[in-house]
Design a protein around this motif. Structure first.
Motif, mmCIF file in Angstrom:
data_model
loop_
_atom_site.group_PDB
_atom_site.id
_atom_site.type_symbol
_atom_site.label_atom_id
_atom_site.label_comp_id
_atom_site.label_asym_id
_atom_site.label_seq_id
_atom_site.Cartn_x
_atom_site.Cartn_y
_atom_site.Cartn_z
ATOM 1 N N THR A 1 -0.077 0.417 -2.924
ATOM 2 C CA THR A 1 -0.246 -0.393 -1.717
ATOM 3 C C THR A 1 1.127 -0.991 -1.400
ATOM 4 O OG1 THR A 1 -0.949 -2.253 -3.097
ATOM 5 C CG2 THR A 1 -2.686 -0.980 -2.005
ATOM 6 N N ALA A 2 1.404 -1.129 -0.115
ATOM 7 C CA ALA A 2 2.711 -1.640 0.293
ATOM 8 C C ALA A 2 2.529 -2.752 1.310
ATOM 9 C CB ALA A 2 3.552 -0.517 0.887
ATOM 10 N N GLU A 3 3.391 -3.768 1.185
ATOM 11 C CA GLU A 3 3.376 -4.870 2.154
ATOM 12 C C GLU A 3 3.736 -4.342 3.534
ATOM 13 O OE1 GLU A 3 2.836 -8.297 1.812
ATOM 14 O OE2 GLU A 3 2.182 -8.024 -0.273
ATOM 15 N N GLU A 4 4.589 -3.306 3.551
ATOM 16 C CA GLU A 4 5.091 -2.806 4.814
ATOM 17 C C GLU A 4 5.224 -1.285 4.723
ATOM 18 O OE1 GLU A 4 9.050 -3.667 7.626
ATOM 19 O OE2 GLU A 4 9.072 -4.234 5.522
ATOM 20 N N ILE A 5 4.832 -0.585 5.790
ATOM 21 C CA ILE A 5 5.100 0.854 5.877
ATOM 22 C C ILE A 5 6.295 1.018 6.809
ATOM 23 C CG2 ILE A 5 4.212 3.117 6.560
ATOM 24 C CD1 ILE A 5 2.782 1.919 4.107
ATOM 25 N N VAL A 6 7.315 1.673 6.295
ATOM 26 C CA VAL A 6 8.530 1.820 7.093
ATOM 27 C C VAL A 6 8.764 3.295 7.419
ATOM 28 C CG1 VAL A 6 9.634 -0.237 6.125
ATOM 29 C CG2 VAL A 6 10.002 1.981 5.027
ATOM 30 N N ASP A 7 9.624 3.498 8.404
ATOM 31 C CA ASP A 7 10.006 4.844 8.784
ATOM 32 C C ASP A 7 10.801 5.503 7.652
ATOM 33 O OD1 ASP A 7 10.117 6.549 11.417
ATOM 34 O OD2 ASP A 7 12.067 6.767 10.399
ATOM 35 N N ALA B 1 -1.405 2.954 0.790
ATOM 36 C CA ALA B 1 -2.171 2.193 1.784
ATOM 37 C C ALA B 1 -1.348 0.987 2.210
ATOM 38 C CB ALA B 1 -3.500 1.740 1.195
ATOM 39 N N HIS B 2 -1.406 0.694 3.510
ATOM 40 C CA HIS B 2 -0.698 -0.473 4.032
ATOM 41 C C HIS B 2 -1.561 -1.713 3.806
ATOM 42 C CE1 HIS B 2 1.045 -2.839 7.657
ATOM 43 N NE2 HIS B 2 1.681 -3.121 6.537
ATOM 44 N N VAL B 3 -1.149 -2.578 2.859
ATOM 45 C CA VAL B 3 -1.940 -3.767 2.529
ATOM 46 C C VAL B 3 -1.024 -4.993 2.446
ATOM 47 C CG1 VAL B 3 -3.617 -4.809 0.958
ATOM 48 C CG2 VAL B 3 -3.548 -2.323 1.198
ATOM 49 N N PRO B 4 -0.778 -5.658 3.587
ATOM 50 C CA PRO B 4 -0.021 -6.905 3.527
ATOM 51 C C PRO B 4 -0.778 -7.926 2.660
ATOM 52 C CG PRO B 4 -0.292 -6.149 5.799
ATOM 53 C CD PRO B 4 -1.185 -5.306 4.956
ATOM 54 N N TYR B 5 -0.061 -8.715 1.926
ATOM 55 C CA TYR B 5 -0.673 -9.689 1.007
ATOM 56 C C TYR B 5 -1.511 -8.990 -0.074
ATOM 57 C CZ TYR B 5 0.761 -14.120 2.961
ATOM 58 O OH TYR B 5 1.509 -15.213 3.329
ATOM 59 N N GLY B 6 -1.083 -7.787 -0.428
ATOM 60 C CA GLY B 6 -1.840 -7.002 -1.415
ATOM 61 C C GLY B 6 -1.785 -7.533 -2.833
ATOM 62 N N ALA B 7 -0.944 -8.539 -3.087
ATOM 63 C CA ALA B 7 -0.891 -9.150 -4.422
ATOM 64 C C ALA B 7 -1.455 -10.575 -4.411
ATOM 65 C CB ALA B 7 0.544 -9.188 -4.941
ATOM 66 N N TYR B 8 -1.779 -11.094 -3.247
ATOM 67 C CA TYR B 8 -2.153 -12.499 -3.121
ATOM 68 C C TYR B 8 -3.478 -12.799 -3.819
ATOM 69 C CZ TYR B 8 -2.131 -17.134 -1.160
ATOM 70 O OH TYR B 8 -2.090 -18.488 -1.026
ATOM 71 N N PRO B 9 -3.660 -13.946 -4.504
ATOM 72 C CA PRO B 9 -2.808 -15.138 -4.584
ATOM 73 C C PRO B 9 -1.695 -15.059 -5.640
ATOM 74 C CG PRO B 9 -4.820 -15.557 -5.759
ATOM 75 C CD PRO B 9 -4.933 -14.166 -5.203
ATOM 76 N N HIS B 10 -1.462 -13.882 -6.205
ATOM 77 C CA HIS B 10 -0.265 -13.700 -7.020
ATOM 78 C C HIS B 10 0.934 -13.631 -6.075
ATOM 79 C CE1 HIS B 10 -2.442 -12.037 -10.839
ATOM 80 N NE2 HIS B 10 -2.959 -13.162 -10.400
ATOM 81 N N GLU B 11 2.142 -13.607 -6.644
ATOM 82 C CA GLU B 11 3.316 -13.717 -5.784
ATOM 83 C C GLU B 11 3.986 -12.375 -5.505
ATOM 84 O OE1 GLU B 11 6.488 -16.019 -7.678
ATOM 85 O OE2 GLU B 11 7.073 -14.218 -8.751
#
Lengths: 316, 254
Positions: free
Chosen positions: A213-219, A241-251
């Motif tokens: 999972t990635a905070e951001e999908i880039v070109d 998979a594009h998952v912003p905050y995919g580690a939250y509430p971890h940092e």
């Protein structure tokens, strides 16, 4: 648990597609690649860059009979133990952190003899992933010698054939699935990590299937502009998979700090009502939230914003 | 004379003094790490702190003390962020002068237990495990243990050797294959302790101000070697106390 043979591990890798192809998919579809009984290894360490969205989706999809491994296991390890999703735990440490005390479920399961937990040292387990990543059956080390850990784990000692010195050998670990959460990836699975690299690259190379999972999908061009920052090459990766905050509430390094207050609430509930409170937590935050978006909606937006701000200040 | 500091403040200050003259230290989580940061800000400005999460040379912000050895707070102004395996491998190579770590149970040969109290298969108390402690004590040039001084912690023989000190004493550590390092010092809130040259059994090095020998004996579950004259450790200074309090205002560790 029997250690996977390194020849067999290489054969399994031979069946894996190494094609440069579209890896971008949904969180749910990525987790479809996890089977009951798999050994699932976690990237990140303690409460940093933990692949929590992937872990939660595995629980939602109800996988059972898993072996889970992570060097320093935080409360995601407690979840898998609390709902009996994991039969085996391979780690060097389990808990949230000193201020939160000893894990209650670790005590309950450990003291009643229900838990199959392999007690490695941090480096010992790290060298097991490293041996797997190197395609070797074992690595020699100078750690764990003379200790109880060497007696209760599958280690061997040998006399060095060159010097005669006693060495501790740790067997390679070849997980079925690696779970990783990274800062950015492209659609071909090339992954970049900011901050601590931990052992993610070793775990990815040692595993048969790699889910990201990635905070951001880039070109793709963005990856190619800074190839020195790529930690995991796309051909190792099976799904992104594009998952912003995919580690939250971890940092997540530079993006958001850990939510200590959330840990306080989680642990206070367990202290007040026993380990059943872990199930209550999961009913609310995991089983009760159909998606990661629904999960995030359970958190206070102001707190999220403050945690983003704190992360920026820490790096400033 | 009343003393205006808590046992954990005293413990942290005394541990920080052990780092004077040291260049590279491997700091375990909790009081050892707090003591390392204190030492960096008082006695040892050039001290390079190394932690298992991968941070080399961080400068922690007061009030933003890390709880985990892997978090962003511990990367502040670091010189390098390495992989975890790489940190342990350079420790194995011999670059780390001193390891600092705590422990739930410690015995007279400096062995540490953080795994189980009672039998391994069915323990009375299941503890979190080794983390990097076993690696620190096995691979650093020498190791300092930092712990509150309580009878339940200072046991004749640990129930489980998570992290090997001098094992059964004498040359047993080296015979097990651990040819480097060993435990040189135990710092508690009652005193400083070393190990006798031949037997490797724990002995009193000094007692902290106001601490009696009887108090130490009563809080130790085995027979300590007692020298003829026992020095008294110097009192914590106001600067040491002010600095440590500023580091941990929320008192997560103190």
């Amino acid at each position: 648990m029997k250690t996977a043979d390194f020849v067999e591990a290489r054969r399994r890798l031979g069946e894996k597609s190494l094609k440069t192809t579209e890896k971008l998919t949904t969180l749910a579809k990525a987790v479809n690649l996890v089977r009951d009984g798999d050994h699932v290894a976690f990237g990140g360490c303690m409460f940093t860059r933990t692949p929590l969205a992937l872990a939660m989706e595995i629980l939602r999809q109800g996988r059972t009979g898993l072996t889970i491994s992570k060097n320093l296991m935080c409360y995601e390890g407690e979840w898998f133990m609390a709902v009996d999703a994991a039969q085996n735990v391979i780690t060097s440490w389990l808990g949230i952190g000193l201020p939160w005390g000893i894990s209650r479920i670790l005590r309950e399961k450990g003291e009643s003899g229900q838990l199959r937990l392999e007690d490695w040292s941090h480096m010992g387990l790290g060298m097991r992933y490293r041996a797997g990543a190197m395609g070797l059956p074992f690595l020699p080390t100078l750690t764990m010698l003379g200790s109880g850990l060497a007696e209760v784990t599958e280690t061997r000692s040998m006399a060095c054939p060159f010097t005669g010195q006693t060495l501790n050998l740790v067997p390679a670990l070849f997980p079925d699935v690696a779970l990783l959460h990274v800062h950015r990836a492209d659609r071909y699975g090339n992954c970049q990590i900011d901050g601590y690299p931990f052992m993610d690259a070793d775990i990815a190379a040692a595993s048969t299937t790699v889910l990201v999972t990635a905070e951001e999908i880039v070109d793709e061009d963005e990856i190619r502009r800074h190839p020195d920052r790529t930690a995991i090459p796309g051909f190792m990766v099976d799904a992104v998979a594009h998952v912003p905050y995919g580690a939250y509430p971890h940092e997540m390094h530079g993006l958001y700090v850990a939510d200590y207050a959330h840990y306080d609430t989680y642990v206070d509930a367990i202290k007040a009502r026993g380990t059943g409170a872990i199930r209550e937590y999961l009913d609310r935050f995991v089983y009760g939230a159909a998606s990661h978006e629904a999960y995030l909606a359970l958190f206070d937006g102001e707190v999220l914003k403050r945690n983003e701000q704190d992360a920026k200040e820490l790096l400033g | 004379m009343t003393r205006d500091y808590t046992p954990s403040e005293l413990l942290t200050v005394m541990a920080s003094r052990e780092m004077v003259g040291v260049n590279t230290i491997f700091a375990g989580v909790g009081i050892p790490l707090l003591a390392a940061i204190l030492s960096q800000r008082t006695h040892s400005p050039g001290l390079t702190i190394i932690v298992e999460g991968g941070s080399i040379g961080p400068e922690v912000i007061p009030g933003k003390l890390p709880i985990s050895t892997n978090e962003m707070r511990l990367s502040h102004r670091a010189q390098m962020l390495l992989g975890i395996n790489e940190v342990f491998l350079l420790t194995q190579r011999g670059f780390l002068e001193v390891g600092f770590m705590g422990g739930a149970q410690i015995d007279r040969f400096g062995n540490v237990n953080t795994t189980v109290v009672g039998p391994y298969e069915k323990p009375r108390l299941r503890l979190p495990g080794s983390g990097g402690a076993n690696d620190i004590i096995s691979l650093c040039r020498h190791t300092v243990l930092v712990t509150p001084h309580e009878r339940r912690r200072f046991v004749p023989k640990v129930d489980f050797v998570t992290s090997p000190g001098w094992l059964d004493g004498g040359d047993s550590r080296a015979r097990s294959g651990l040819i480097f390092g060993g435990v040189s010092r135990v710092v508690t809130d009652l005193g400083l302790f070393g190990f006798e040259a031949g037997t490797k059994a724990m002995q009193i090095a000094s007692l902290h101000p106001g601490v009696s020998l009887e108090q130490v004996v009563a809080n130790t579950g085995f027979e300590l070697i007692i020298p003829g004259t026992i020095p008294v450790t110097a009192e914590p200074t106001q600067e040491e106390l002010d600095t440590v309090r500023a580091l941990d205002p929320d008192r997560r560790f103190l």
